[in-house]
Design a protein around this motif. Structure first.
Motif, PDB file in Angstrom:
ATOM      1  N   LEU A 199      54.095  -6.377  11.300  1.00  0.00           N
ATOM      2  CA  LEU A 199      54.368  -5.370  12.322  1.00  0.00           C
ATOM      3  C   LEU A 199      54.403  -6.234  13.518  1.00  0.00           C
ATOM      4  O   LEU A 199      55.245  -5.764  14.667  1.00  0.00           O
ATOM      5  N   ASP A 200      53.766  -7.157  13.726  1.00  0.00           N
ATOM      6  CA  ASP A 200      53.683  -7.883  14.952  1.00  0.00           C
ATOM      7  C   ASP A 200      54.917  -8.751  15.216  1.00  0.00           C
ATOM      8  O   ASP A 200      55.483  -8.744  16.068  1.00  0.00           O
ATOM      9  N   MET A 201      55.524  -9.271  13.937  1.00  0.00           N
ATOM     10  CA  MET A 201      56.936  -9.880  14.259  1.00  0.00           C
ATOM     11  C   MET A 201      57.840  -9.008  14.384  1.00  0.00           C
ATOM     12  O   MET A 201      58.882  -9.324  14.978  1.00  0.00           O
ATOM     13  N   GLN A 202      57.736  -7.643  13.931  1.00  0.00           N
ATOM     14  CA  GLN A 202      58.727  -6.769  14.154  1.00  0.00           C
ATOM     15  C   GLN A 202      58.665  -6.429  15.729  1.00  0.00           C
ATOM     16  O   GLN A 202      59.821  -5.957  16.295  1.00  0.00           O
ATOM     17  N   ARG A 203      57.629  -6.454  16.315  1.00  0.00           N
ATOM     18  CA  ARG A 203      57.477  -5.938  17.492  1.00  0.00           C
ATOM     19  C   ARG A 203      58.078  -7.063  18.592  1.00  0.00           C
ATOM     20  O   ARG A 203      58.640  -6.960  19.576  1.00  0.00           O
ATOM     21  N   LYS A 204      57.952  -8.545  17.933  1.00  0.00           N
ATOM     22  CA  LYS A 204      58.480  -9.497  18.776  1.00  0.00           C
ATOM     23  C   LYS A 204      59.911  -9.601  18.659  1.00  0.00           C
ATOM     24  O   LYS A 204      60.437 -10.143  19.464  1.00  0.00           O
ATOM     25  N   PHE A 205      60.451  -9.422  17.568  1.00  0.00           N
ATOM     26  CA  PHE A 205      61.886  -9.612  17.013  1.00  0.00           C
ATOM     27  C   PHE A 205      62.458  -8.394  16.548  1.00  0.00           C
ATOM     28  O   PHE A 205      62.837  -8.071  15.408  1.00  0.00           O
ATOM     29  N   PRO A 206      62.472  -7.214  17.306  1.00  0.00           N
ATOM     30  CA  PRO A 206      62.947  -6.038  16.776  1.00  0.00           C
ATOM     31  C   PRO A 206      64.347  -6.163  16.494  1.00  0.00           C
ATOM     32  O   PRO A 206      64.951  -5.230  15.634  1.00  0.00           O
ATOM     33  N   ASP A 207      65.299  -6.982  16.870  1.00  0.00           N
ATOM     34  CA  ASP A 207      66.572  -7.045  16.474  1.00  0.00           C
ATOM     35  C   ASP A 207      66.961  -7.866  15.162  1.00  0.00           C
ATOM     36  O   ASP A 207      67.903  -7.998  14.839  1.00  0.00           O
ATOM     37  N   ARG A 208      65.694  -8.638  14.767  1.00  0.00           N
ATOM     38  CA  ARG A 208      65.999  -9.366  13.471  1.00  0.00           C
ATOM     39  C   ARG A 208      65.258  -8.861  12.379  1.00  0.00           C
ATOM     40  O   ARG A 208      65.584  -9.134  11.146  1.00  0.00           O
ATOM     41  N   LEU A 209      64.208  -7.769  12.618  1.00  0.00           N
ATOM     42  CA  LEU A 209      63.439  -7.530  11.393  1.00  0.00           C
ATOM     43  C   LEU A 209      63.511  -5.971  11.357  1.00  0.00           C
ATOM     44  O   LEU A 209      62.714  -5.376  12.378  1.00  0.00           O
ATOM     45  N   THR A 210      63.723  -5.406  10.178  1.00  0.00           N
ATOM     46  CA  THR A 210      63.924  -4.006  10.189  1.00  0.00           C
ATOM     47  C   THR A 210      63.039  -3.664   9.032  1.00  0.00           C
ATOM     48  O   THR A 210      63.138  -4.334   7.732  1.00  0.00           O
ATOM     49  N   ILE A 211      62.483  -2.592   8.734  1.00  0.00           N
ATOM     50  CA  ILE A 211      61.507  -2.253   7.789  1.00  0.00           C
ATOM     51  C   ILE A 211      62.109  -0.828   7.340  1.00  0.00           C
ATOM     52  O   ILE A 211      61.871   0.113   8.067  1.00  0.00           O
ATOM     53  N   HIS A 212      62.435  -0.639   5.958  1.00  0.00           N
ATOM     54  CA  HIS A 212      62.683   0.515   5.674  1.00  0.00           C
ATOM     55  C   HIS A 212      62.090   1.018   4.537  1.00  0.00           C
ATOM     56  O   HIS A 212      61.780   0.407   3.369  1.00  0.00           O
ATOM     57  N   LEU A 213      61.093   1.898   4.684  1.00  0.00           N
ATOM     58  CA  LEU A 213      60.041   2.387   3.556  1.00  0.00           C
ATOM     59  C   LEU A 213      60.595   3.529   2.855  1.00  0.00           C
ATOM     60  O   LEU A 213      61.552   4.227   3.214  1.00  0.00           O
ATOM     61  N   ASN A 214      59.880   4.144   1.875  1.00  0.00           N
ATOM     62  CA  ASN A 214      60.253   5.277   0.919  1.00  0.00           C
ATOM     63  C   ASN A 214      61.625   5.043   0.508  1.00  0.00           C
ATOM     64  O   ASN A 214      62.462   5.901   0.465  1.00  0.00           O
ATOM     65  N   ALA A 215      61.965   3.613  -0.184  1.00  0.00           N
ATOM     66  CA  ALA A 215      63.213   3.203  -0.460  1.00  0.00           C
ATOM     67  C   ALA A 215      62.868   2.668  -1.888  1.00  0.00           C
ATOM     68  O   ALA A 215      62.559   1.462  -1.968  1.00  0.00           O
ATOM     69  N   LEU A 216      63.225   3.324  -2.941  1.00  0.00           N
ATOM     70  CA  LEU A 216      62.767   2.876  -4.138  1.00  0.00           C
ATOM     71  C   LEU A 216      64.114   2.099  -4.594  1.00  0.00           C
ATOM     72  O   LEU A 216      65.238   2.664  -4.830  1.00  0.00           O
ATOM     73  N   ILE A 217      64.139   0.722  -4.955  1.00  0.00           N
ATOM     74  CA  ILE A 217      64.991  -0.103  -5.579  1.00  0.00           C
ATOM     75  C   ILE A 217      65.517   0.282  -6.832  1.00  0.00           C
ATOM     76  O   ILE A 217      64.426   0.249  -7.726  1.00  0.00           O
ATOM     77  N   THR A 218      66.654   0.367  -7.130  1.00  0.00           N
ATOM     78  CA  THR A 218      67.173   0.873  -8.676  1.00  0.00           C
ATOM     79  C   THR A 218      67.479  -0.262  -9.271  1.00  0.00           C
ATOM     80  O   THR A 218      67.478  -0.511 -10.399  1.00  0.00           O
ATOM     81  N   ARG A 219      68.164  -1.336  -8.313  1.00  0.00           N
ATOM     82  CA  ARG A 219      68.770  -2.434  -9.285  1.00  0.00           C
ATOM     83  C   ARG A 219      69.180  -3.564  -8.346  1.00  0.00           C
ATOM     84  O   ARG A 219      69.562  -3.058  -7.103  1.00  0.00           O
ATOM     85  N   ILE A 220      69.356  -4.848  -8.876  1.00  0.00           N
ATOM     86  CA  ILE A 220      69.905  -5.815  -7.870  1.00  0.00           C
ATOM     87  C   ILE A 220      71.472  -5.951  -7.934  1.00  0.00           C
ATOM     88  O   ILE A 220      72.125  -5.789  -9.043  1.00  0.00           O
ATOM     89  N   ASP A 221      72.119  -5.996  -6.908  1.00  0.00           N
ATOM     90  CA  ASP A 221      73.664  -6.193  -7.086  1.00  0.00           C
ATOM     91  C   ASP A 221      73.871  -7.570  -7.445  1.00  0.00           C
ATOM     92  O   ASP A 221      73.931  -8.390  -6.469  1.00  0.00           O
ATOM     93  N   ILE A 222      74.526  -8.078  -8.864  1.00  0.00           N
ATOM     94  CA  ILE A 222      74.837  -9.253  -9.203  1.00  0.00           C
ATOM     95  C   ILE A 222      76.220  -9.008  -9.524  1.00  0.00           C
ATOM     96  O   ILE A 222      76.561  -8.531 -10.503  1.00  0.00           O
ATOM     97  N   ASP A 223      77.140  -9.950  -8.734  1.00  0.00           N
ATOM     98  CA  ASP A 223      78.382 -10.137  -9.433  1.00  0.00           C
ATOM     99  C   ASP A 223      78.534 -10.778 -10.877  1.00  0.00           C
ATOM    100  O   ASP A 223      78.027 -11.817 -11.029  1.00  0.00           O
ATOM    101  N   ARG A 224      79.105 -10.046 -11.610  1.00  0.00           N
ATOM    102  CA  ARG A 224      79.425 -10.328 -13.210  1.00  0.00           C
ATOM    103  C   ARG A 224      80.040 -11.553 -13.233  1.00  0.00           C
ATOM    104  O   ARG A 224      79.816 -12.477 -14.148  1.00  0.00           O
TER     105      ARG A 224
END
Length: 625
Positions: free
Chosen positions: A268-293
């Motif tokens: 959170l300290d880094m997000q305050r310092k660099f709000p344009d670089r660091l985004t945090i998205h919570l309550n987001a359940l990852i379902t799979r990784i997108d891998i090009d076959r």
């Protein structure tokens, strides 16, 4: 249609490694997204599931057990220690779930959200031994993993506040730092000064007798007599780490002004310092990784939004939203932990081809090592009921608003500044061992492992537990496997303890029994204060009886190794630069990458590999000077 989100790096998981690597990579000038299925433990939405304020359970060191059971933080995994149901059911902690229903397993607490397990752990910070890093160097051939190089990461992350004089000034003035401590990092380390022992004569006498008894049994140990001094035996002194010395010590904790601090605050300290670089998205359940076959390249992740979607959550909640996609222009970094990282790989088609086929998942990369090599400590408690409550804990109900909580809140003094550990002893279980493999500690509580409601046992003020932790266990036969092809279902976790596993189970059993007998000798030194040893109980005294008790009841909470860093032909999943074998632009940075379980409390090792991974990712090098 809204434009697709795109970042340079997508970090999956906001636990200890994810917070650190995301903060460092964003600091270096790139755009980073952190995704996590949980919430912020101190967020405004955390109020509906419990009368206990989650903020207090997070911040107050003495409340860490309550944090691990708080429904806003809690992920419950029900693990098997044995495939044999007859053997599994002998475990004292094999019992019902929170709603009184029988479950097929033993509770293994995990935490979701910002900080991950650093939001509920006991905050113990013990530096790993030199052998832990040198083992990876020897296995991979990558010299950047040598202990002499890895120690710089501990200095980078630590903000030591218990050993300032004279070393901090000598370091600043002359660049001389024999202790190897860091003074200006993001992780503040303190020792809770146990004033309670000065004003509680029985407790003070317990300390003195137990410390002297420990020292007498370990004549070559570095002793902590004078434990209240800032120069007491220090488990994080770099000279001790290099020598792998036995010692009696007061273990430091991750707290700032005697309140929990850790990777959440750093991110959170880094997000305050660099709000344009660091985004945090919570309550987001990852379902799979997108891998090009066709190219085998990871280019992003799919996720669903919603609170407590994962079925390990306390009171899983609601219907997930539509599946969304976020693009990673450079890399996807998996930091989902020892259970969830292999689960996500398998859901994405990376893993043992036969196992994936059983769940109807198309294979993108046949990598049999995914979900194998699961390891943990073996732990057991020698629980003593005292003849009378500890005077120093008078007024402690471990509740917000009790007398001791007000002392902590207003003055940052009293027993709530501590995690409950009084002192620790590290020593080898056998004379022919090259390094200590037992880490045992004295705890002012009744602690017998994990089951729903275990934190309530801490309210008892007349108990003393000698906890035995067997480091460097030899069993690597544990597994993490899919229960289904759905991301919301927790995986099946089987540790295959002792003789169901591999390695040298008799040596592990004997080591834990050695720790029990050591603890009993310390208890004998204060026998006039003890009413009864309740567990294992003095009626269990022969080698066979104690081995049986350990076999039935041992637990652990430092699981690791399920995506091991070693060559693919040896069952490895990642190389020495954290890259997944056979998949481009995909790295793993969490406890799953350890080929062998490091000593003694794994979170410090995880912090260090996250710092190293950031160097590797940012510089494109192996991290050598």
């Amino acid at each position: 249609m809204a434009a697709e989100e795109s970042y340079d790096y997508v970090v999956v998981g906001a636990g200890p490694p994810g917070c650190v690597v995301a903060a460092r990579v964003a600091e270096a000038g790139t755009r980073v997204l952190v995704l996590d299925a949980g919430d912020d433990p101190l967020g405004e939405t955390n109020s509906e599931l419990s009368a206990r304020p989650v903020a207090a359970d997070y911040r107050v060191p003495a409340f860490h057990a309550y944090a691990s059971e708080h429904p806003e933080l809690r992920w419950d995994f029900w693990v098997r220690h044995y495939a044999s149901s007859a053997q599994q059911q002998k475990d004292w902690n094999y019992r019902q779930d929170w709603e009184g229903k029988r479950v097929d397993g033993v509770l293994y607490p995990r935490a979701s959200g910002l900080g991950g397990c650093a939001a509920h752990n006991a905050m113990i910070i013990v530096r790993p031994n030199a052998a832990d890093w040198n083992h990876i160097w020897q296995l991979t051939g990558d010299a950047s993993w040598r202990a002499s190089n890895m120690q710089k990461y501990f200095r980078r992350l630590e903000r030591c506040r218990y050993r300032l004089f004279p070393f901090r000034w000598l370091d600043w003035l002359f660049g001389w730092n024999p202790t190897g401590h860091g003074w200006s990092g993001w992780l503040t380390t303190e020792r809770a000064f146990p004033l309670r022992a000065l004003f509680d004569w029985p407790l003070r006498r317990t300390f003195k007798r137990a410390l002297l008894a420990a020292g007498s049994q370990l004549p070559d140990v570095v002793n902590a007599w004078g434990w209240f001094s800032s120069n007491a035996a220090d488990p994080n002194d770099e000279r001790r780490v290099a020598a792998q010395a036995s010692m009696v010590c007061v273990t430091p904790i991750a707290s700032a002004r005697h309140a929990r601090c850790g990777p959440r605050e750093f991110l959170l300290d880094m997000q305050r310092k660099f709000p344009d670089r660091l985004t945090i998205h919570l309550n987001a359940l990852i379902t799979r990784i997108d891998i090009d076959r066709s190219t085998g390249t990871a280019s992003g992740v799919f996720y669903r939004e919603g609170r407590r979607l994962y079925r390990a959550s306390a009171l899983p909640h609601g219907v997930p939203g539509d599946e969304k996609h976020v693009r990673a222009g450079r890399e996807v970094i998996l930091a989902a932990g020892v259970f969830n990282t292999p689960q996500l790989l398998m859901l994405s088609g990376v893993g043992d081809a036969r196992h994936l086929a059983d769940h109807g998942i198309a294979v993108l990369k046949d990598l049999p090592g995914v979900g194998r090599n699961l390891q943990d400590r073996y732990e057991i408690g020698v629980v003593n009921r005292m003849k009378r409550p500890w005077k120093a804990l008078k007024g402690s109900t471990y509740s917000v608003g009790d007398r001791q909580h007000w002392k902590w809140r207003l003055l940052r003094t009293g027993p709530y500044t501590s995690n409950g550990l009084m002192f620790s002893v590290m020593f080898p279980s056998r004379t022919n061992r090259e390094q200590p493999d037992l880490c045992c500690f004295l705890l002012l509580a009744d602690f017998r492992g994990y089951h729903p409601g275990y934190s309530d046992r801490i309210r008892k003020l007349d108990y003393l537990t000698w906890t035995v932790l067997k480091a460097y266990t030899t069993n690597t036969a544990g597994t993490v496997r899919l229960r289904s092809g759905k991301a919301i279902d927790p995986p099946a976790i089987d540790f295959n303890h002792f003789h169901e596993g591999n390695g040298t189970p008799d040596d592990d059993l004997d080591a834990v029994v050695t720790g029990i007998r050591f603890g009993r000798k310390l208890a004998d030194s204060i026998g006039d204060l003890i009413a009864e040893e309740e567990s294992p109980g003095r009626h269990l005294n022969t080698e066979a009886q104690l081995r049986g008790h350990v076999t039935d009841n041992a637990w652990g909470h430092h699981a690791c190794g399920t995506c091991a860093m070693k060559p693919e032909e040896q069952g490895g999943v990642v190389d020495s630069q954290f890259r997944v074998h056979g998949v481009r632009n995909l790295r793993i940075v969490d406890a799953s990458i350890f080929p062998r379980i490091p000593g003694y409390f794994i979170v410090t090792s995880v912090f260090m590999i996250a710092e190293k991974a950031a160097d590797v990712i940012v510089d494109g090098t192996s991290g050598l000077p």
